[in-house]
Design a protein around this motif. Structure first.
Motif, PDB file in Angstrom:
ATOM      1  N   ARG A  98       0.812  -1.220   0.000  1.00  0.00           N
ATOM      2  CA  ARG A  98       0.000   0.000   0.000  1.00  0.00           C
ATOM      3  C   ARG A  98       0.845   1.270   0.000  1.00  0.00           C
ATOM      4  NH1 ARG A  98      -4.107   1.064   3.668  1.00  0.00           N
ATOM      5  NH2 ARG A  98      -5.262   1.886   1.908  1.00  0.00           N
ATOM      6  N   ASN A  99       2.161   1.120  -0.147  1.00  0.00           N
ATOM      7  CA  ASN A  99       3.043   2.291  -0.248  1.00  0.00           C
ATOM      8  C   ASN A  99       2.863   3.260   0.918  1.00  0.00           C
ATOM      9  OD1 ASN A  99       4.109   1.353  -2.706  1.00  0.00           O
ATOM     10  ND2 ASN A  99       2.362   2.207  -3.802  1.00  0.00           N
ATOM     11  N   GLN A 100       2.978   2.755   2.125  1.00  0.00           N
ATOM     12  CA  GLN A 100       2.826   3.616   3.291  1.00  0.00           C
ATOM     13  C   GLN A 100       3.773   3.172   4.398  1.00  0.00           C
ATOM     14  OE1 GLN A 100      -1.275   2.645   3.799  1.00  0.00           O
ATOM     15  NE2 GLN A 100      -0.889   1.008   5.284  1.00  0.00           N
ATOM     16  N   PRO A 154       2.791   8.492   3.278  1.00  0.00           N
ATOM     17  CA  PRO A 154       2.642   7.864   1.954  1.00  0.00           C
ATOM     18  C   PRO A 154       3.972   7.992   1.209  1.00  0.00           C
ATOM     19  CG  PRO A 154       1.001   9.590   2.327  1.00  0.00           C
ATOM     20  CD  PRO A 154       2.054   9.747   3.373  1.00  0.00           C
ATOM     21  N   LYS A 187       6.647   6.595  -2.234  1.00  0.00           N
ATOM     22  CA  LYS A 187       6.823   5.901  -3.506  1.00  0.00           C
ATOM     23  C   LYS A 187       8.179   5.235  -3.486  1.00  0.00           C
ATOM     24  CE  LYS A 187       3.791   8.660  -6.373  1.00  0.00           C
ATOM     25  NZ  LYS A 187       3.689   9.587  -7.494  1.00  0.00           N
ATOM     26  N   SER A 188       8.257   3.929  -3.691  1.00  0.00           N
ATOM     27  CA  SER A 188       7.156   3.017  -3.465  1.00  0.00           C
ATOM     28  C   SER A 188       7.704   1.707  -2.908  1.00  0.00           C
ATOM     29  CB  SER A 188       6.379   2.753  -4.754  1.00  0.00           C
ATOM     30  OG  SER A 188       7.212   2.219  -5.739  1.00  0.00           O
ATOM     31  N   THR A 189       6.791   0.839  -2.493  1.00  0.00           N
ATOM     32  CA  THR A 189       7.069  -0.449  -1.858  1.00  0.00           C
ATOM     33  C   THR A 189       8.107  -0.369  -0.726  1.00  0.00           C
ATOM     34  OG1 THR A 189       8.638  -1.053  -3.590  1.00  0.00           O
ATOM     35  CG2 THR A 189       6.420  -1.903  -3.814  1.00  0.00           C
ATOM     36  N   SER A 240      10.123  -1.510   2.248  1.00  0.00           N
ATOM     37  CA  SER A 240      10.299  -2.940   2.535  1.00  0.00           C
ATOM     38  C   SER A 240      11.050  -3.264   3.827  1.00  0.00           C
ATOM     39  CB  SER A 240      10.984  -3.627   1.354  1.00  0.00           C
ATOM     40  OG  SER A 240      12.329  -3.271   1.270  1.00  0.00           O
ATOM     41  N   LEU A 291      12.923   1.901  -0.066  1.00  0.00           N
ATOM     42  CA  LEU A 291      11.792   1.979  -0.993  1.00  0.00           C
ATOM     43  C   LEU A 291      12.193   1.184  -2.242  1.00  0.00           C
ATOM     44  CD1 LEU A 291      11.044   5.784  -0.513  1.00  0.00           C
ATOM     45  CD2 LEU A 291       9.999   3.857   0.675  1.00  0.00           C
ATOM     46  N   ASP A 296      10.934  -0.242  -5.017  1.00  0.00           N
ATOM     47  CA  ASP A 296      10.636  -0.060  -6.440  1.00  0.00           C
ATOM     48  C   ASP A 296      11.099   1.284  -6.995  1.00  0.00           C
ATOM     49  OD1 ASP A 296       9.609  -2.537  -6.439  1.00  0.00           O
ATOM     50  OD2 ASP A 296       7.579  -1.997  -7.059  1.00  0.00           O
ATOM     51  N   THR A 297      11.483   2.215  -6.114  1.00  0.00           N
ATOM     52  CA  THR A 297      11.952   3.504  -6.625  1.00  0.00           C
ATOM     53  C   THR A 297      13.426   3.714  -6.305  1.00  0.00           C
ATOM     54  OG1 THR A 297      10.882   4.425  -4.673  1.00  0.00           O
ATOM     55  CG2 THR A 297       9.794   4.787  -6.765  1.00  0.00           C
TER      56      THR A 297
END
Lengths: 324, 328
Positions: free
Chosen positions: A123-125, A141, A143-145, A147, A162, A164-165
């Protein structure tokens, strides 16, 4: 005369007993291991003495990570797709309570025990909770994922990768605001504070990035193996362990010089690590449905069969052997 | 709080699929993703590997069971079976290839977004396990209950696909096959597949089907559906035919007299819903299949010719002159 006789007898016994002591199998740690089976919607309860899974605790959907509470009275397990946090008895695995929480993927308490940071990967949070009341203090919030989570030793800053970014975000926990958000590599995953720097395992490459916590600048790169995924400091702080996902290896790194000392083959997607009192490493192997129990001295490992996609794990060596 | 204790039900079955998917992941997908700089997809890749392994196993099992049956007691024999090969292509695309990946990714994202939003507002979406906590850990029983609910939903989706003119225009591609075999289950227009996915996902979200259980659930149901399309004189007997859909029962649905907006035997796996809602027909015996009202391309064209013919019929269905038709 008597003293000489005693000395000779002691020597004979020593010569006789020494090989037996050396050849005897190492005593296995007692206790219980909790292994999260992400793909089986369950938590495996493993007897550390026998290396056998004795039972499974079913959960709703897709658990990934777990962490003991600061007071040691609970073990928190995040069920991402189930959108709930489970509180388990850390000795028996009995469920103490369940709490609805959106997408609890990775979680970690600050060193002072005041904050709980929860990364919601899907949910990118990033949620920061007051650990005592479990009240949500602020949602970030991102961007993104998001982890993986780490803290500065003074608990002033939380660091979250993060994936994916390709970035790392630093969150000021005193002001509850973002300090910086910087690119650090390619698919950053595991993160760890070490000797005044932040280390980030870079799954898209073969290195661990060393980041300046003041501004997020990458100051060095340490090659550890293909798909560097996660990293852990041994309890005696003498070895930094890095799991390399794509290469199927675990690297032992000198935490001071950051030189790789030795690399161990751990196939099947090595992921999380915990340390047993007997010096062995318990390593989850995501695609093999196994945990490897690695003896760093010999490089050999034993396997514990668990459920599908084993991810987070936590050892409680003080607990009695688990009941079926 | 009492802790639900779960046996390792289903664990052995999972091991075979999971370990096979793990092998595919480690030896084929990860080297590819790492080489292409796409490691962020590694979790999704493992999900797809599971789908692909389930799909491949299911195709093999279907083939191993249905092919001997079709040779043993065929309903029809054809001088050539070229039209059947196109159906085999549909199966490969639908069960192993791109569709499972898209299905997995879309369904997972959809579930995360919906349920996460609800959890944010302090409301955890219902699941069968929450309603009946004794089900936690009882994987086979839970699986069976989810299957029954989804089969009920599938009955109504299929019934509606015959009732609406535009929907029947798409669904008629499935009925056009005159050489119906176990491969025919997947010959669908891609828009019809899309609607089915949305329908299935909405129901699965409402009742909380777990994403990682989703592929196994779908594929077991699909095996039974493949069997029901087989070109074989096979009935489960007067009682068995009322418990599980047999090739004989489903062939009546594919008969040329049942092609159209009114049909019979809509059920996918369980005939219970047809019996309950008065649409069951146990009388018809191995009728010829096909849809005489459709373009020939729908029956014997290539994959893309069939898709094109289905789309043309779909567009025509919105014209004022088009009327719902009933045969028989």
């Amino acid at each position: 005369m008597r003293r000489v006789y005693f000395r000779r007898t002691a020597m004979r016994w020593a010569v006789f007993l020494l090989p037996i002591l050396l050849l005897a199998p190492h005593a296995r740690a007692a206790g219980v291991a909790f292994v999260i089976d992400s793909g089986a919607a369950a938590i495996s309860v493993v007897d550390m003495a026998t290396l056998q899974e004795v039972r499974r605790i079913p959960v709703l959907r897709e658990p990934h990570h777990l962490v003991p509470s600061p007071d040691g009275k609970s073990l928190l397990v995040g069920d991402t797709a189930g959108n709930e946090m489970l509180f388990l008895d850390p000795a028996t695995g009995a469920i103490q309570k369940r709490m609805p929480i959106a997408d609890p993927y990775q979680l970690g308490f600050s060193p002072d025990g005041k904050f709980l940071t929860v990364a919601g990967l899907a949910r990118n949070q990033i949620d920061v909770y007051d650990a005592a009341s479990m009240k949500l203090l602020k949602r970030f919030p991102v961007k993104s994922t998001p982890s993986h989570v780490a803290y500065s030793p003074d608990s002033a800053t939380a660091f979250v990768t993060l994936q994916d970014t390709d970035r790392l975000v630093a969150i000021d926990l005193r002001k509850l605001e973002e300090k910086w958000n910087q690119p650090v590599g390619k698919t950053p995953a595991g993160v760890l504070w070490l000797n005044g720097k932040v280390l980030v395992a870079d799954m898209g490459t073969d290195y661990v990035a060393q980041v300046d916590p003041a501004d997020g600048r990458v100051v060095a790169k340490i090659v550890t193996g293909k798909g560097a995924h996660n990293l852990f400091l041994s309890p005696d702080r003498k070895i930094l362990w890095v799991n390399n996902r794509a290469g199927g290896t675990t690297a032992a790194v000198d935490p001071t010089t950051l030189k790789v000392l030795r690399t161990y083959a751990i196939p099947g997607g090595p992921d999380d690590i915990d340390f047993a009192p007997d010096g062995k490493l318990w390593i989850t192997r995501r695609w093999a449905e196994k945990v490897a129990v690695l003896d760093p001295a010999t490089g050999n490992y034993q396997t514990v069969a668990v459920g599908r996609s084993p991810h987070g794990l936590w050892l409680n060596p003080k607990a009695p052997s688990p009941a079926r | 709080m009492a802790e639900p204790q779960g046996p390792f039900a289903g664990a052995v079955m999972e091991d075979v699929f999971g370990l096979a998917a793990g092998w595919v992941q480690e030896n084929l997908l990860i080297p590819l993703l790492y080489g292409l700089g796409l490691m962020r997809w590694e979790d999704i890749a493992f999900g797809w590997a599971l789908f692909a392994v389930y799909g491949a196993c299911q195709v093999v099992v279907t083939f191993a069971v249905c092919l001997p049956l079709e040779h043993w007691r065929p309903v029809e024999r054809w001088p050539n079976n070229n039209a059947v090969w196109v159906d085999a292509l549909y199966t490969a695309i639908s069960r192993i290839g791109v569709l499972p990946l898209v299905t997995f990714v879309l369904f997972y994202r959809l579930q995360v977004a919906t349920n996460g939003y609800l959890a944010d507002h302090g409301w955890v979406p219902p699941t069968l396990e929450r309603l009946f906590p004794a089900l936690l850990g009882q994987q086979i029983l839970t699986f069976a209950l989810y299957a029954i609910v989804l089969d009920f939903a599938e009955y109504w989706r299929h019934w509606l696909a015959h009732r609406f003119r535009w929907w029947w225009a798409l669904h008629s591609l499935h009925h056009a096959q005159r050489q119906m075999t176990f491969w025919s289950d997947d010959r669908n227009h891609i828009l019809d597949d899309l609607i089915a996915f949305v329908w299935f996902s909405a129901i699965a979200l409402a009742i909380g089907v777990p994403p990682l259980q989703f592929p196994l659930l779908v594929l077991v149901l699909r095996f039974l559906e493949s069997l029901s399309h087989a070109n074989v004189r096979l009935s489960f007997g007067s009682i068995g035919d009322r418990l599980l859909i047999s090739p004989r029962f489903h062939r009546a649905h594919h008969g040329i007299k049942a092609a159209g907006v009114r049909s019979c035997n809509y059920g996918a796996v369980l005939p219970w819903w047809d019996i309950l809602f008065g649409t069951a027909d146990f009388a018809h015996d191995y009728a010829p299949t096909g849809d005489p009202s459709g373009e020939e391309a729908l029956a014997t064209g290539s994959y893309w010719q069939q898709q094109g013919a289905g789309l043309r019929r779909f567009i025509r269905s919105f014209s004022a002159t088009a009327t719902p038709r009933r045969i028989g």
